[in-house]
Design a protein around this motif. Structure first.
Motif, PDB file in Angstrom:
ATOM      1  N   LYS A   1      21.937  11.048 -25.019  1.00 41.95           N
ATOM      2  CA  LYS A   1      22.754  11.784 -25.981  1.00 41.95           C
ATOM      3  C   LYS A   1      22.124  13.117 -26.383  1.00 41.95           C
ATOM      4  O   LYS A   1      22.732  13.890 -27.135  1.00 41.95           O
ATOM      5  CB  LYS A   1      23.008  10.923 -27.222  1.00 41.95           C
TER       6      LYS A   1
ATOM      7  N   THR B   1      19.907   4.189 -27.726  1.00 41.83           N
ATOM      8  CA  THR B   1      19.438   5.517 -28.161  1.00 41.83           C
ATOM      9  C   THR B   1      18.986   5.487 -29.614  1.00 41.83           C
ATOM     10  O   THR B   1      18.013   6.153 -29.984  1.00 41.83           O
ATOM     11  CB  THR B   1      20.552   6.567 -27.987  1.00 41.83           C
ATOM     12  N   GLN B   2      19.674   4.717 -30.459  1.00 46.28           N
ATOM     13  CA  GLN B   2      19.290   4.640 -31.868  1.00 46.28           C
ATOM     14  C   GLN B   2      17.890   4.048 -32.016  1.00 46.28           C
ATOM     15  O   GLN B   2      17.065   4.551 -32.779  1.00 46.28           O
ATOM     16  CB  GLN B   2      20.303   3.794 -32.647  1.00 46.28           C
TER      17      GLN B   2
ATOM     18  N   HIS C   1      16.680  10.544 -24.480  1.00 48.56           N
ATOM     19  CA  HIS C   1      17.816   9.652 -24.207  1.00 48.56           C
ATOM     20  C   HIS C   1      19.029  10.486 -23.811  1.00 48.56           C
ATOM     21  O   HIS C   1      19.020  11.716 -23.895  1.00 48.56           O
ATOM     22  CB  HIS C   1      18.127   8.744 -25.403  1.00 48.56           C
TER      23      HIS C   1
END
Length: 418
Positions: A299, A276-277, A297
């Motif tokens: 999150k 996700t980052q 994503h």
């Protein structure tokens, strides 16, 4: 991510860059959901017996794009051959579905008979229609209970609703599992079996997937009654998807992506990262390069993910960066290019990622950015899928992935070098 003023909804927007082929307007891409639907009289209403009811249909523009044999090698059946309800047939045609695909031909009559089904077919070849059509046909609108358990939730949430008495499945006659390999994996199979325990003994079970591991076989022998087996998987990868790799260092990836954007004729692209980052960082980079870009994503809040998906599907942005959250059950037919910015670790993930392009027999392009750390995974995936991922040429033949070029079949596609 310090200093990044990013919206929470994943919609980063840069100025639309005019370099290369990205300058083509998205208005040229036809999106099924953009078609305006009107109220059509049902068979009990304005259409009388003997009328030519097809004249009343509001059909979307005819799809003239080339299709591969994954969806064209049929027996020649028509949807009208299955004695479906008039209003269901009208809905099918208004969706732009003209004739059943091979998996639909095999599945629909068997599902209508009430027999269990184990169907293996490639992503993007019409599996959803293969079970949705018989599902809708068999529903009796006069009965006020769950007949086919059409619930959008995780298996754990569905089980919770059942135990609380909110979702009563004691009269449910039909259970469908799409992406059955995932639902019957070690993570979920106990939950699925628990759900089944609340259903009638004579229920019908339909399983659909592109891959069937051993866990599916165990489930089949335990819970299904002589299932009709459909296997349309002579090969695993879609015939219409041409696959290339570019050997790069980690630091060269963004530059390589920028080059691809300037040289490819992209309708819409999906770009995969492994975290996700990295999704958010790459989306920021793409925006800084001057290209419009959304990201999505796991999150992110569900409402934002829904909005990003809806807007991307409707053509409001050309590029979407995402994680593997976006690899299953997503059908956006304008996507003609998939880029693995980060190469996946296993063949199953790779197969589902590249299957986001080349939907329903159309042409697509998959490009993999490979570092030295990825070379063993590349070889293993090629071996497992029995496929050939070629080095990327200096110029890619547009007929391999652009709709307006017409070829006989994409499976033996060529390449054009500068």
């Amino acid at each position: 991510m310090a200093g990044l003023n990013k919206p929470a909804n994943g919609q980063l927007r840069g100025q639309t860059k005019t370099g290369g082929q990205q300058s083509e307007l998205l208005s040229n891409v036809q999106h099924p959901s953009a078609h305006k639907r009107t109220s059509i009289p049902q068979s009990s209403g304005g259409i009388k017996f003997g009328d030519d009811w097809k004249k009343c249909l509001e059909l979307p523009p005819k799809d003239t794009r080339v299709k591969t044999s994954d969806v064209t090698s049929t027996k020649g059946n028509e949807f009208e051959d299955y004695c479906l309800k008039r209003e269901l047939l009208m809905g099918i045609f208004e969706m732009g579905w003209e004739k059943p695909s091979p998996v639909q031909e095999e599945s629909i009559p068997i599902a209508l008979s009430g027999r269990d089904i184990l169907a293996r077919a490639k992503n993007g070849t019409g599996k959803s229609g293969a079970y949705l059509i018989p599902l809708l046909e068999r529903i009796d609108l006069k009965k006020d209970h769950i007949q086919v358990h059409v619930v959008i939730a995780t298996p754990g949430r569905i089980l919770d609703l059942i135990k609380k008495g909110v979702a009563k499945v004691d009269k449910t006659q039909m259970l469908v599992m799409d992406e059955a390999d995932k639902l019957l994996s070690q993570d979920f199979v106990v939950l699925i079996e628990n759900i089944i325990s609340f259903m009638p003994k004579d229920r019908q079970i339909l399983l659909y997937s592109a891959t069937f591991p051993i866990s599916v076989q165990k489930f089949m022998s335990k819970h299904m009654q002589k299932p009709y087996e459909i296997n349309l998987m002579e090969e695993l990868t879609l015939k219409g998807i041409t696959q290339y790799y570019a050997y790069v260092t980690e630091r060269q990836k963004v530059h390589c992506l920028n080059t691809l954007f300037s040289r490819l004729q992209i309708n819409q692209s999906i770009i995969f990262c492994n975290s996700t980052q990295r999704v958010e960082l790459l989306a920021k980079k793409i925006t800084q390069l001057g290209y419009s870009c959304f990201y999505i994503h796991a999150k992110m809040m569900q409402e934002y993910r829904n909005r990003v998906f809806h807007d991307f599907r409707n053509g409001l942005c050309r590029n979407l960066v995402c994680t593997d959250l976006f690899t299953r059950g997503i059908d956006i037919q304008a996507v003609n290019v998939v880029i693995n910015f980060d190469f996946p670790k296993n063949a199953e993930t790779y197969l589902h990622r590249i299957g986001r392009s080349g939907r329903f027999g159309h042409l697509g392009l998959a490009i993999n950015l490979i570092t030295s750390d990825d070379r063993y995974n590349l070889k293993n995936i090629e071996d497992q899928l029995v496929t050939d991922i070629k080095p990327i040429p200096s110029s890619i033949d547009k007929s391999l992935y652009v709709a307006e070029f017409h070829s006989v079949d994409a499976e033996d596609g060529g390449e054009e070098k500068a």
